[in-house]
Design a protein around this motif. Structure first.
Motif, PDB file in Angstrom:
ATOM      1  N   ILE A   1     -61.385  35.126  74.301  1.00 53.82           N
ATOM      2  CA  ILE A   1     -61.838  36.679  73.825  1.00 53.82           C
ATOM      3  C   ILE A   1     -61.863  37.382  74.737  1.00 53.82           C
ATOM      4  CG2 ILE A   1     -64.479  36.566  73.710  1.00 53.82           C
ATOM      5  CD1 ILE A   1     -62.172  37.823  70.836  1.00 53.82           C
TER       6      ILE A   1
ATOM      7  N   CYS B   1     -65.968  34.558  60.823  1.00 55.26           N
ATOM      8  CA  CYS B   1     -64.661  33.848  62.534  1.00 55.26           C
ATOM      9  C   CYS B   1     -66.107  32.294  62.747  1.00 55.26           C
ATOM     10  CB  CYS B   1     -65.077  35.011  62.984  1.00 55.26           C
ATOM     11  SG  CYS B   1     -64.239  33.726  65.270  1.00 55.26           S
TER      12      CYS B   1
ATOM     13  N   MET C   1     -59.175  37.979  66.025  1.00 56.09           N
ATOM     14  CA  MET C   1     -58.621  36.468  66.052  1.00 56.09           C
ATOM     15  C   MET C   1     -59.161  36.496  65.310  1.00 56.09           C
ATOM     16  SD  MET C   1     -61.078  34.360  68.920  1.00 56.09           S
ATOM     17  CE  MET C   1     -61.706  33.942  68.176  1.00 56.09           C
TER      18      MET C   1
HETATM   19  S1  SF4 Z   1     -63.084  37.356  64.112  1.00 51.52           S
HETATM   20 FE1  SF4 Z   1     -65.298  38.161  64.806  1.00 51.52          FE
HETATM   21  S2  SF4 Z   1     -66.552  36.229  66.365  1.00 51.52           S
HETATM   22 FE2  SF4 Z   1     -63.827  35.712  65.902  1.00 51.52          FE
HETATM   23  S3  SF4 Z   1     -63.837  36.566  68.581  1.00 51.52           S
HETATM   24 FE3  SF4 Z   1     -63.525  37.609  66.854  1.00 51.52          FE
HETATM   25  S4  SF4 Z   1     -65.780  39.557  67.173  1.00 51.52           S
HETATM   26 FE4  SF4 Z   1     -65.447  37.000  67.701  1.00 51.52          FE
END
Ligand code: SF4
Ligand SMILES: Cc1cc2nc3c(=O)[nH]c(=O)nc-3n(C[C@H](O)[C@H](O)[C@H](O)COP(=O)(O)O)c2cc1C
Ligand code: FES
Lengths: 157, 413
Positions: free
Chosen positions: B170, B348, B390
């Motif tokens: 990330i 997520c 993401m």
């Molecule tokens: S979608 Fe939400 S949990 Fe997933 S990496 Fe991005 S901020 Fe983090």
């Protein structure tokens, strides 16, 4: 590991003015001797950077390359990504290495020599299967090349 | 399509390609000399006119982003994204290890253009050789007067430092990278404000991918028109395509944007192993929707792939032959994203885990029709409802596979 350079004290490169931004570099240095972050190491880092122990723990635990538990002298990280899998790697490599060393992923050999781990894509998909041992990347793995790598490591004093 | 000599990868196979002497011998830092004599606005205009779009995945026009940097801010930063971790992608590592000066020259020119005097290189923790190469390149550039005070007598100052990540995909997302650079957990920030407004230490920060930066010296030396003459209407220039999976010659191929997938796979990457047919292709890295073999004539450009329901992403082409188990492919990709979720938002963090549970069951042959339905329901619910992109990247492979290869899922129950 060449941490002197990584911590930014090499000629020319500038030491960062903001202390907090040195935290990851400091954790690498702290982890170097023992292979993992001892409570004392965390405390020392926190003191130096003006942070609390829990701030340091909280940050360190976010990153997989910082370890809170002892590891073997050699850490083997086998890529389990898609391209490695498509190239007959991933689990096959994990199984092959694991059988040779008598351990499963997450375990360390009883002599403390090897830890086996699985990791995500190592950006070597074009030369898959791949694994990392300590700070070195090994690509295009085959049973023969894995034998060579392990034998060399076992022979090291 | 016209044949192109490698430009971005021209150096990588030369002996001692990473050394500054080698780089200088083949015209290295000539672009910097030229750029330092140009007014910054002219450089920005040139990069805009070139049509260059970011190579880190999102494809945002680079010159436009430079223009967003406030002209009057006293302190600005440049952050170099060397965090490459999108499964299937292995181009940035190649440039950093074999030709770090080509990126650094791009860094110095870009910093000059936007008026930044401080640049941060963020590099993935696993790239140990890359870390060494970055540090050596920076040290040597200081010694040659390409960094530090009054660069080449231009009056422009720039300092660059290297910061190692520590194993978190990330942190390639630009705001998570800024958090990590500040020594914190790599959790993405809300946008807006964008990094160009409030970035590193709340100062305007330009974040740029390695391959994007490596293009800059060539645009300065050869001109915007050279660049905009290559490619398609909306996708200009040369691109490094990372080809992996079931091909005879996996590797990095530098080709004009708009090159057809089948040319990349059959001419450059040597075709599919054992003469097999193709079942599926991931065209732009693990977070881009999977496409089927029928799409093999699609040109590899931002707009054409978007029209085909997928994305160019990082240009990472993963080829899967007719024997590939698509349930296993999707399980594996999902496992990656679940592992890498920063945990900050619920869809997520929790949705991903639940998708993976259904996929594990289906892959093991213990699933039911309900698992397929639940999986599809979850993926549809996560899409577009996550804090950072993401989450959407995580469901694209699932949804596209369920659309194209549903029979394979059904056969497993
Ligand atoms: S979608 Fe939400 S949990 Fe997933 S990496 Fe991005 S901020 Fe983090
Ligand atoms: C989950 C996620 C991971 C990313 N990883 C990377 C990465 O490893 N390298 C990169 O350059 N960009 C990555 N990006 C894109 C960056 O956020 C950003 O758009 C890019 O660095 C901007 O540079 P560019 O305009 O030159 O492409 C990622 C984005 C997301 C959402
Ligand atoms: S999938 Fe193993 S290196 Fe990318």
């Amino acid at each position: 590991m060449d941490t002197q350079n990584i911590s930014g004290s090499n000629e020319g490169a500038v030491v960062d003015p903001a202390k907090r931004s040195m935290l990851l570099a400091a954790l690498y240095v702290a982890q170097e001797q023992t292979g993992y972050l001892t409570g004392d190491a965390v405390h020392q880092v926190a003191k130096r950077l003006g942070l609390t122990d829990s701030e340091v723990y909280s940050t360190a635990s976010f990153y997989t390359l910082f370890r809170m538990k002892p590891v073997g002298r050699h850490v083997i990280q086998v890529c389990e990504g898609l391209s490695c899998y498509l190239n007959d790697g991933a689990e096959r490599v994990v199984e092959y290495v694991g059988a040779k060393l008598g351990i499963r992923p997450g375990e360390t050999t009883s002599d403390g020599m090897f830890t086996l781990e699985t990791v995500q894509c190592l950006a070597s998909c074009g030369t898959a299967p791949a694994m990392r041992v300590n700070d070195r990347l090994y690509e295009n793995l085959s049973p023969a090349s894995i034998d060579d790598i392990l034998e060399r490591l076992m022979g090291e004093v | 399509m016209a044949q192109h000599q490698p430009v971005l990868l021209a150096n990588v196979n030369r002996p001692d390609s990473e050394k500054i002497a080698t780089y200088l011998r083949y015209g290295g830092y000539d672009a910097l000399r030229k750029a330092l004599k140009m007014p910054p606005e002219t450089i920005i205009a040139e990069v805009k006119a070139s049509g260059l779009r970011g190579r880190g995945g999102a494809g945002f026009p680079t010159g436009v982003k430079w223009d967003f940097m406030p002209k009057d801010a006293p302190v600005k930063y440049l952050a170099v994204n060397t965090d490459e971790g999108e499964p299937g992608t292995f181009k940035d590592r190649l440039i950093v290890e074999r030709d770090p000066h080509s990126i650094l020259e791009g860094v110095i020119i870009s910093a000059y253009a936007i008026g930044a005097h401080r640049a941060f290189v963020y590099i993935r923790g696993e790239f140990f050789l890359g870390v060494k190469r970055w540090i050596k390149a920076i040290s040597d550039a200081y010694q040659h007067g390409f960094l530090g005070r009054d660069i080449l007598g231009s009056g422009f100052d720039l300092d660059v430092s290297v910061h190692r990540g520590a194993g978190a995909y990330i942190c390639g997302e630009e705001t998570a990278m800024l958090e990590s650079l500040e020594g914190k957990r790599g959790v993405p920030r809300a946008k807006p404000p964008y990094p160009a407004q409030k970035g590193m230490w709340n100062k305007p920060t330009l974040v740029q991918n390695v391959e994007t930066l490596a293009n800059i010296p060539h645009i300065i030396l050869r001109g915007a028109k050279w660049h905009s003459d290559i490619g398609t209407e909306k996708s200009k220039g040369l691109k490094i395509f990372c080809v992996s999976g079931h091909v005879n010659r996996p590797g990095n191929y530098e080709l004009p944007l708009g090159t057809r997938l089948k040319e990349i796979i059959y001419e450059h990457a040597g075709g599919v192993r054992m003469g097999r047919g193709i079942k599926a292709i991931i065209p732009g890295g693990a977070s881009t929707p999977i496409i089927s073999a029928e799409m093999v004539s699609t040109p590899m450009a931002f707009e054409t792939l978007q029209a085909a329901g997928t994305a160019l992403g990082t240009g990472a082409v993963i080829v899967m032959d007719e024997t590939t188990d698509m349930v296993e492919v999707v399980r594996r990709i999902t496992r990656f994203f679940v592992h890498e979720s920063c945990g900050n938002c619920l869809p997520c963090r929790v949705g991903g885990k639940r998708m993976l549970e259904h996929l594990e069951k289906l892959a093991a042959g213990t699933g039911s029709k309900q698992d397929i339905e639940d999986l599809e329901y979850l993926a549809g619910g996560i899409r577009g409802r996550t804090f950072c992109p993401m989450g959407t990247g995580m469901v694209e492979p699932v949804l596209s596979a369920l659309r194209l290869f549903r029979d394979e899922f059904v056969k497993r129950v």
